[in-house]
Write a protein that holds these residues in place. Structure first.
Motif, PDB file in Angstrom:
ATOM      1  N   ILE A 188       0.840  -1.209   0.000  1.00 56.32           N
ATOM      2  CA  ILE A 188       0.000   0.000   0.000  1.00 56.32           C
ATOM      3  C   ILE A 188       0.871   1.253   0.000  1.00 56.32           C
ATOM      4  O   ILE A 188       0.594   2.230  -0.724  1.00 56.32           O
ATOM      5  CB  ILE A 188      -0.947  -0.020   1.211  1.00 56.32           C
ATOM      6  N   ALA A 189       1.939   1.262   0.794  1.00 53.23           N
ATOM      7  CA  ALA A 189       2.818   2.442   0.858  1.00 53.23           C
ATOM      8  C   ALA A 189       3.474   2.708  -0.493  1.00 53.23           C
ATOM      9  O   ALA A 189       3.557   3.866  -0.937  1.00 53.23           O
ATOM     10  CB  ALA A 189       3.868   2.232   1.949  1.00 53.23           C
ATOM     11  N   ARG A 190       3.930   1.663  -1.172  1.00 52.86           N
ATOM     12  CA  ARG A 190       4.541   1.861  -2.494  1.00 52.86           C
ATOM     13  C   ARG A 190       3.531   2.391  -3.505  1.00 52.86           C
ATOM     14  O   ARG A 190       3.843   3.269  -4.328  1.00 52.86           O
ATOM     15  CB  ARG A 190       5.146   0.547  -2.994  1.00 52.86           C
ATOM     16  N   HIS A 191       2.310   1.874  -3.447  1.00 55.44           N
ATOM     17  CA  HIS A 191       1.293   2.345  -4.391  1.00 55.44           C
ATOM     18  C   HIS A 191       0.913   3.799  -4.115  1.00 55.44           C
ATOM     19  O   HIS A 191       0.653   4.573  -5.050  1.00 55.44           O
ATOM     20  CB  HIS A 191       0.066   1.446  -4.311  1.00 55.44           C
ATOM     21  N   LEU A 192       0.874   4.196  -2.854  1.00 55.79           N
ATOM     22  CA  LEU A 192       0.601   5.604  -2.538  1.00 55.79           C
ATOM     23  C   LEU A 192       1.708   6.506  -3.057  1.00 55.79           C
ATOM     24  O   LEU A 192       1.442   7.623  -3.545  1.00 55.79           O
ATOM     25  CB  LEU A 192       0.442   5.767  -1.027  1.00 55.79           C
ATOM     26  N   GLN A 193       2.957   6.061  -2.975  1.00 57.40           N
ATOM     27  CA  GLN A 193       4.057   6.833  -3.540  1.00 57.40           C
ATOM     28  C   GLN A 193       3.913   6.955  -5.057  1.00 57.40           C
ATOM     29  O   GLN A 193       4.197   8.010  -5.640  1.00 57.40           O
ATOM     30  CB  GLN A 193       5.395   6.170  -3.182  1.00 57.40           C
ATOM     31  N   HIS A 194       3.431   5.893  -5.696  1.00 60.86           N
ATOM     32  CA  HIS A 194       3.212   5.937  -7.144  1.00 60.86           C
ATOM     33  C   HIS A 194       2.116   6.937  -7.498  1.00 60.86           C
ATOM     34  O   HIS A 194       2.270   7.741  -8.443  1.00 60.86           O
ATOM     35  CB  HIS A 194       2.845   4.537  -7.641  1.00 60.86           C
ATOM     36  N   ILE A 195       1.032   6.925  -6.745  1.00 60.04           N
ATOM     37  CA  ILE A 195      -0.056   7.881  -7.011  1.00 60.04           C
ATOM     38  C   ILE A 195       0.418   9.308  -6.776  1.00 60.04           C
ATOM     39  O   ILE A 195       0.116  10.231  -7.560  1.00 60.04           O
ATOM     40  CB  ILE A 195      -1.274   7.543  -6.117  1.00 60.04           C
ATOM     41  N   ALA A 196       1.165   9.520  -5.703  1.00 57.55           N
ATOM     42  CA  ALA A 196       1.674  10.869  -5.422  1.00 57.55           C
ATOM     43  C   ALA A 196       2.598  11.347  -6.534  1.00 57.55           C
ATOM     44  O   ALA A 196       2.581  12.529  -6.922  1.00 57.55           O
ATOM     45  CB  ALA A 196       2.407  10.862  -4.075  1.00 57.55           C
ATOM     46  N   GLY A 197       3.419  10.442  -7.086  1.00 62.40           N
ATOM     47  CA  GLY A 197       4.272  10.838  -8.208  1.00 62.40           C
ATOM     48  C   GLY A 197       3.474  11.193  -9.448  1.00 62.40           C
ATOM     49  O   GLY A 197       3.830  12.135 -10.185  1.00 62.40           O
TER      50      GLY A 197
END
Length: 501
Positions: free
Chosen positions: A183-192
């Motif tokens: 989940i944390a990695r996917h949130l970083q992807h969305i933020a990017g």
């Protein structure tokens, strides 16, 4: 175009986009490739784990041009219609609002019609556990033998409420909670993708608070963007959602292991006054203790998201405790969590739980005493082993006098008087004859009066030949050590007898 939230904008479109459900994706891909398609599928899992998204992706794979195939183009017209929910061949039904027998009868009537554009007519029923028992029974026959162009896909969060007859007619897929790291990695992807600066600690805090649900994490990120703007820090996450930082959790755990009750109670007071959710703090504390317990059993385990410096300090503080002590503290907090769920004063129960846990960590148990005694026994000098003394056999032991059983003889019938015969005293008495004389001396056992002492001239008379003992086995003479025998002394005291020499 109106604004679209992250949960809808970044919804998975293909099998490759589904995160944390590799076991489900692999099974569906292989079934499509091998053309082993079932007529009914059931997706079970907690909220936000991808049940509806996986059902739509399966519908796209079945009705895509040239399908069924797992690697389809999500931009095809049919796939876009399915994703937007306006396809005539894919009917999405809400089980909560269409849970009666009439709706199921309408569904059975529409099943007979062929699909409009795709190869299959797909019925997707969300929250299928909300259907009534009558509706389930009305669906049984159609679900067991549907037409070849019909596929059923069910989704639910409570599979225990579905009838076993429905479960036995479906292929069941259990979707698991998504890991925090994913989940944390996917949130970083969305933020990017959105041009937002999201700190790694903030992404971890959001993922931890989402508790395995991707949709919850995306909704929380959307809310944080509205609150903070283009830069989101961990402090923003803690302020908006009332979460507790990992540093606070590590500090509380350290105070617990050091048995510093005032420091632990002060930290709980500060968190309560700042508006933090104490139930969430207790859950974080239990998770940290659980990580310490696992680290004691498996040194390669990680710190469950706690920074390395704090984690090393906690490991050092927990070295003096055995795993059973940490397990006892976890049990105390588990009971506290159950009481806090229904209590109005959560802080009181939390503080009581902390005090009990500290007492359980410091109490002395019988296992500790045995361990200390075992360690002390290792330092005691031991004498060299000596050969055991030989034990005499029964044949080598001196004969021990036995006491015959005393039986009171019956009173004989009166007989004619006979001339009195004076008994002759034998010169040598055996141990048995001596005991007989002791028994005769007891007035409560022997009813006959003792015989008078024979005159001295009778002792000088020779014995008859018939009464003389055989020469081969002379009777032993009685020595003075016989009267010192403990058995003889106890017999004399028991029967109040006297020794006649």
């Amino acid at each position: 175009m109106s604004y679209q939230v992250f949960a809808r904008k970044y919804r998975p479109k293909t099998f490759d986009d589904v995160l944390g459900q590799d076991h489900v994706v692999r099974t569906l891909r292989n079934a499509i490739a091998q053309k082993r398609l079932a007529h009914a599928y059931l997706f079970v899992g907690p909220r936000g784990t991808g049940k509806t998204s996986t059902a739509r992706i399966l519908a796209k794979a079945l009705n895509c041009p040239g399908g069924p195939k797992a690697d389809f183009d999500p931009d095809d017209d049919i796939c876009v219609e399915i994703a937007e929910g306006r396809s005539l061949d894919v009917l999405e039904i809400d089980g909560a609002s269409n849970n009666g027998v009439e709706q199921v009868r309408d569904l059975r009537e529409s099943v007979r019609f062929a699909p409009a554009r795709g190869q299959f007519k797909i019925y997707y029923i969300d929250e299928v556990h909300m259907l009534s028992n009558a509706a389930f029974n009305a669906l049984l026959k159609t679900l067991e033998e549907p037409p070849p162009h019909v596929k059923f896909i069910f989704a639910t969060t409570e599979a225990n409420k579905i009838l076993p007859t429905i479960l036995s007619r479906c292929q069941r897929f259990d979707l698991r909670p998504i890991p925090t790291e994913t989940i944390a990695r996917h949130l970083q992807h969305i933020a990017g993708q959105e041009g937002i600066a999201l700190d790694e600690t903030a992404a971890w805090a959001i993922a931890k608070g989402a508790d395995g649900g991707m949709r919850d994490a995306q909704s929380m990120l959307d809310q944080l963007v509205a609150f903070c703007g283009d830069h989101i820090t961990e402090a923003n996450v803690l302020d908006v959602f009332g979460f507790t930082s990992r540093e606070k959790v590590a500090t509380l755990t350290s105070a617990l292991l050091e048995r510093a009750t005032p420091a632990a109670l002060s930290l709980i007071q500060k968190e309560a006054e700042s508006g933090r959710e104490l139930s969430q703090l207790l859950g974080e504390l239990i998770g940290c203790l659980r990580a310490l317990l696992v680290a004691k059993l498996d040194p390669t385990a990680d710190g469950d998201g706690i920074p390395a410096e704090l984690w090393s300090k906690l490991i050092g503080a927990a070295d003096e405790y055995a795993p059973d002590r940490i397990l006892a503290a976890i049990d105390v907090f588990a009971e506290t969590e159950g009481r806090m769920k229904w209590a109005t004063n959560k802080r009181l129960h939390f503080e009581l739980g902390v005090i009990k846990a500290i007492q359980s960590l410091g109490e002395v148990r019988i296992a500790d005493v045995i361990k200390v005694l075992t360690r002390g026994a290792d330092f005691i000098p031991q004498a060299p082993p000596t050969a055991p003394e030989p034990v005499a056999t029964e044949a080598e032991l001196p004969p021990r006098p036995s006491i015959p059983a005393v039986v009171t003889p019956p009173i004989p019938a009166p007989e004619p008087e006979k001339p009195a015969v004076t008994p002759v005293r034998k010169p040598g008495l055996s141990a048995i004859s001596a005991l007989d004389s002791l028994i005769e001396a007891a007035p409560e056992i022997s009813e006959a009066p003792p015989a008078p002492e024979p005159p001295p001239w009778e002792e000088a008379k020779p014995k008859p030949a018939a009464e003389a003992p055989p020469a081969a086995a002379p009777q032993p003479t009685l020595d003075e050590s016989f009267y010192d025998d403990p058995l003889i002394k106890s017999a004399l005291e028991k029967f109040e007898g006297k020794v006649l020499r």
